[in-house]
Scaffold this active site. Structure first.
Site, PDB file in Angstrom:
ATOM      1  N   ASP A 182      18.027   6.881 -61.372  1.00 53.66           N
ATOM      2  CA  ASP A 182      18.966   6.262 -62.311  1.00 53.66           C
ATOM      3  C   ASP A 182      18.708   6.847 -63.694  1.00 53.66           C
ATOM      4  O   ASP A 182      17.554   7.155 -64.050  1.00 53.66           O
ATOM      5  CB  ASP A 182      18.790   4.745 -62.350  1.00 53.66           C
ATOM      6  CG  ASP A 182      19.878   4.072 -63.194  1.00 53.66           C
ATOM      7  OD1 ASP A 182      20.972   3.853 -62.649  1.00 53.66           O
ATOM      8  OD2 ASP A 182      19.618   3.811 -64.377  1.00 53.66           O
ATOM      9  N   GLU A 239      19.740   6.711 -68.027  1.00 53.24           N
ATOM     10  CA  GLU A 239      20.400   6.119 -69.180  1.00 53.24           C
ATOM     11  C   GLU A 239      20.786   7.273 -70.098  1.00 53.24           C
ATOM     12  O   GLU A 239      20.039   8.256 -70.238  1.00 53.24           O
ATOM     13  CB  GLU A 239      19.483   5.134 -69.908  1.00 53.24           C
ATOM     14  CG  GLU A 239      18.986   3.986 -69.045  1.00 53.24           C
ATOM     15  CD  GLU A 239      20.100   3.157 -68.429  1.00 53.24           C
ATOM     16  OE1 GLU A 239      21.189   3.079 -69.030  1.00 53.24           O
ATOM     17  OE2 GLU A 239      19.895   2.608 -67.332  1.00 53.24           O
ATOM     18  N   HIS A 288      19.872  -2.206 -67.000  1.00 49.45           N
ATOM     19  CA  HIS A 288      20.222  -0.968 -67.714  1.00 49.45           C
ATOM     20  C   HIS A 288      18.995  -0.255 -68.264  1.00 49.45           C
ATOM     21  O   HIS A 288      19.092   0.471 -69.260  1.00 49.45           O
ATOM     22  CB  HIS A 288      21.230  -1.248 -68.837  1.00 49.45           C
ATOM     23  CG  HIS A 288      22.568  -1.701 -68.335  1.00 49.45           C
ATOM     24  ND1 HIS A 288      23.436  -0.891 -67.666  1.00 49.45           N
ATOM     25  CD2 HIS A 288      23.170  -2.928 -68.387  1.00 49.45           C
ATOM     26  CE1 HIS A 288      24.526  -1.562 -67.333  1.00 49.45           C
ATOM     27  NE2 HIS A 288      24.385  -2.817 -67.765  1.00 49.45           N
ATOM     28  N   ASP A 341      16.611  -0.222 -62.679  1.00 50.43           N
ATOM     29  CA  ASP A 341      17.846  -0.040 -61.898  1.00 50.43           C
ATOM     30  C   ASP A 341      17.575   0.772 -60.637  1.00 50.43           C
ATOM     31  O   ASP A 341      18.176   0.530 -59.582  1.00 50.43           O
ATOM     32  CB  ASP A 341      18.909   0.656 -62.751  1.00 50.43           C
ATOM     33  CG  ASP A 341      19.502  -0.274 -63.806  1.00 50.43           C
ATOM     34  OD1 ASP A 341      19.019  -1.419 -63.918  1.00 50.43           O
ATOM     35  OD2 ASP A 341      20.429   0.145 -64.527  1.00 50.43           O
TER      36      ASP A 341
END
Length: 595
Positions: A24, A26, A165, A170
């Site tokens: 994952d 960001e 997030h 995540d």
């Protein structure tokens, strides 16, 4: 019967043996080309066990938008001393090496990783990718979850980590979702990575359960027949790799709805291994013609064509017949329908004043309207002698079997005449009819020499380095063999000829092979790299024949279909053009030749 140990390649990769890296990211925004990565989190798992985790903040070398900081909690101060992507990406790639990447909405995360690799000049390893969002859409219904967001799915599958997030959190939640999805598809008979990646709810459980039918099939070129419980043939297909192709009928890659019904009825798949792809094509065609499988749509009506015949009588005319006669009459075709055959006849009548009446010509009849229009010499009334009419017939025979260029010139003249009268729809109709005519004539001119030839032996280099050797007798594939690499091919040629099928000369109306088979062989003979080894007969085609006219006319018709037609309204204005008709284009200044 000797048992054969199946390989892992045959069975697929068991999910328990697959190493997944669930990742994952960001980022500073949603566009990989313009935004940067601020955090990478990943979890490595195999057989339900966590093998390791990876997490790092990343300095994106640009300010993080305020709304992103509010969403993720990652601020400029937090990433100020973090490694740049030039350092973080190689570390992640080393962690993920040899695994299957998993992400929720994988297109987003993998897109950013690929863009980052391109930005720093690193090569992307080409990981297999699994998208949990795609799987969830197949497996989680609306009654269970209002949507397929990661936070909602984490609740459905009881994840021990709440998505917030942050990349590692995540990724941990996605691991729990992945395991929950794998458990569901396992109950539906999905046990390998290949089945999981291709999983779709469009594939019914009964369809998926029959994948074992592909297990005993060979990985070789050839033909395969799906049969039902009564040994009736349901479907015939061909492939370079029979086993691999048949497997696709039990996965989401097969999207034809009728194939799901076919698989439901199938009890066995019978393979026929062929030495060459050409042999496979011919065998497929013959089997479809023999069995008429209900789930095949093409090649089932290879014997239902019609021909256009120039009759053998004092004053010949054109007619549509179902078989080629043996009285010496000229024929063109076969045409796939009476409508296309009639269009070809109408094209002849447009430029050659043959009689169109069907009665006996006595010289004492009454002239019809065609005679008044100059479209017929009226031999029925005695106005045209047998000798004069014979010259008209020769023009028609030239289209059928000789030089069609003079008739093509008459066509252009006719089109110019119609265009000058602004009868553009009529001109378009004449052009399309003439194309049907030259297609039928070209087909006859290409097929006839091969049908008359006792034998053609031809060769083409095989992919393995030897020679593909083919014997064609009277337009029928009589034999084929592949000589090994480095071996003298001539002994194989002689052995093939000695064992090839004996094909007697065809009789009119009774060809040695289906027309489609002869055309397959013609295309192969005309393909690059094919060499003629022996020729017993004469294989020719007229230089100015219908094939030449067809090659010129078809591109004009194809281009005409891409622009506005004559019968459509075109906005007035300088430079407006209209649809080409048989090589003519109408412009603001009149007509010009387009091709």
């Amino acid at each position: 019967m000797q048992a054969i140990q199946a390989t892992f390649d045959d069975l697929g990769t068991p999910l328990a043996d697959v190493t997944f890296v669930v990742v994952d990211l960001e980022t500073t925004g949603g566009t990989p080309a313009q935004c940067g990565i601020t955090e990478i989190g990943a979890v490595k798992v195999r057989a339900g066990e966590v093998l390791g985790e990876f997490q790092t903040l990343v300095n994106p070398a640009e300010p993080i938008p305020a709304f992103i900081s509010v969403l993720t909690g990652i601020t400029d101060a937090m990433v100020r001393d973090a490694p740049r992507i030039e350092s973080a990406l190689p570390a992640f790639l080393e962690f993920a090496a040899g695994s299957v990447l998993v992400a929720h909405n994988a297109g987003f995360d993998i897109g950013f990783l690929k863009a980052a690799a391109a930005r720093v000049g690193a090569s992307w390893p080409g990981f297999p990718v699994l998208d949990t969002l795609h799987l969830a859409r197949q497996l989680v219904v609306r009654d269970e979850s209002p949507n397929h967001r990661l936070s909602s799915l984490a609740q459905v599958f009881g994840s021990s980590t709440t998505p917030d997030h942050r990349a590692l959190h995540d990724a941990r939640a996605t691991v729990d979702v992945l395991h929950g999805l794998i458990e569901r598809v396992g109950n539906l008979g999905v046990h390998t990575l290949e089945e999981l990646r291709s999983y779709s709810s469009r594939v019914t459980p009964s369809q998926r359960r029959k994948r074992f039918l592909a297990d005993p099939l060979p990985s070789a070129p050839g033909v395969y027949l799906f049969k039902d419980g009564s040994d009736r043939v349901l479907y015939v297909g061909t492939s370079r790799d029979i086993r691999t192709r048949v497997r696709t009928y039990f996965t989401a890659s097969e999207q034809r709805s009728r194939m799901a019904e076919m698989v439901r009825l199938a009890h066995v798949v019978h393979p026929i291994v062929c030495q060459t792809s050409l042999e496979a094509q011919v065998r497929e065609l013959r089997l479809i013609d023999e069995h008429k499988p209900r789930f095949n749509r093409r090649s089932k009506h290879g014997r239902t064509g019609v021909w256009v015949r120039l009759t053998q009588e004092r004053f010949p005319r054109l007619s549509i017949v179902k078989k080629v006669s043996d009285d010496g009459a000229h024929h063109i075709g076969p045409f796939r329908s009476r409508a296309t055959a009639q269009a070809a006849i109408d094209a002849v009548h447009e430029v050659v004043p043959l009689r169109q009446c069907t009665g006996r010509v006595t010289g004492r009849g009454t002239a019809c309207a065609l005679a008044d229009m100059g479209r017929c010499g009226a031999p029925c009334t005695g106005a045209q002698s047998e000798g004069d009419y014979a010259a008209v017939v020769e023009d028609c025979r030239a289209i059928f079997s000789g030089d069609a260029r003079p008739t093509a010139g008459l066509l252009h003249a006719r089109l110019e005449e119609l265009a000058s009268q602004e009868r553009f729809e009529d001109a378009s109709r004449v052009r399309d009819r003439f194309l049907q005519l030259v297609r039928g004539a070209a087909r006859a001119q290409r097929l006839a020499p091969l049908l008359r030839t006792s034998e053609i032996v031809a060769a083409r280099r095989s992919d393995l380095g030897g020679w593909e050797l083919v014997s064609i007798r009277h337009g029928r594939l009589a034999g084929t063999v592949v000589s090994p690499r480095g071996a003298d091919p001539m002994p194989y040629v002689h052995a093939m000829q000695a064992t090839a099928e004996v094909v007697p000369p065809p009789r009119p109306g009774h060809p040695a092979a289906l027309t489609e088979e002869t055309e397959i062989l013609l295309r192969w003979l005309e393909s690059p790299g094919v060499r003629i080894v022996e020729l017993d007969g004469t294989w020719t085609c007229p230089v100015g024949g219908a094939g030449l006219i067809r090659s010129r006319l078809e591109p004009a018709v194809a281009s005409a279909q891409e622009v506005v037609g004559f019968d459509n309204d075109v906005p007035a204005g300088r430079g407006a053009t209209r649809k080409p008709v048989g090589g003519l284009t109408r412009t603001g200044n009149g007509l010009r030749r387009a091709v």
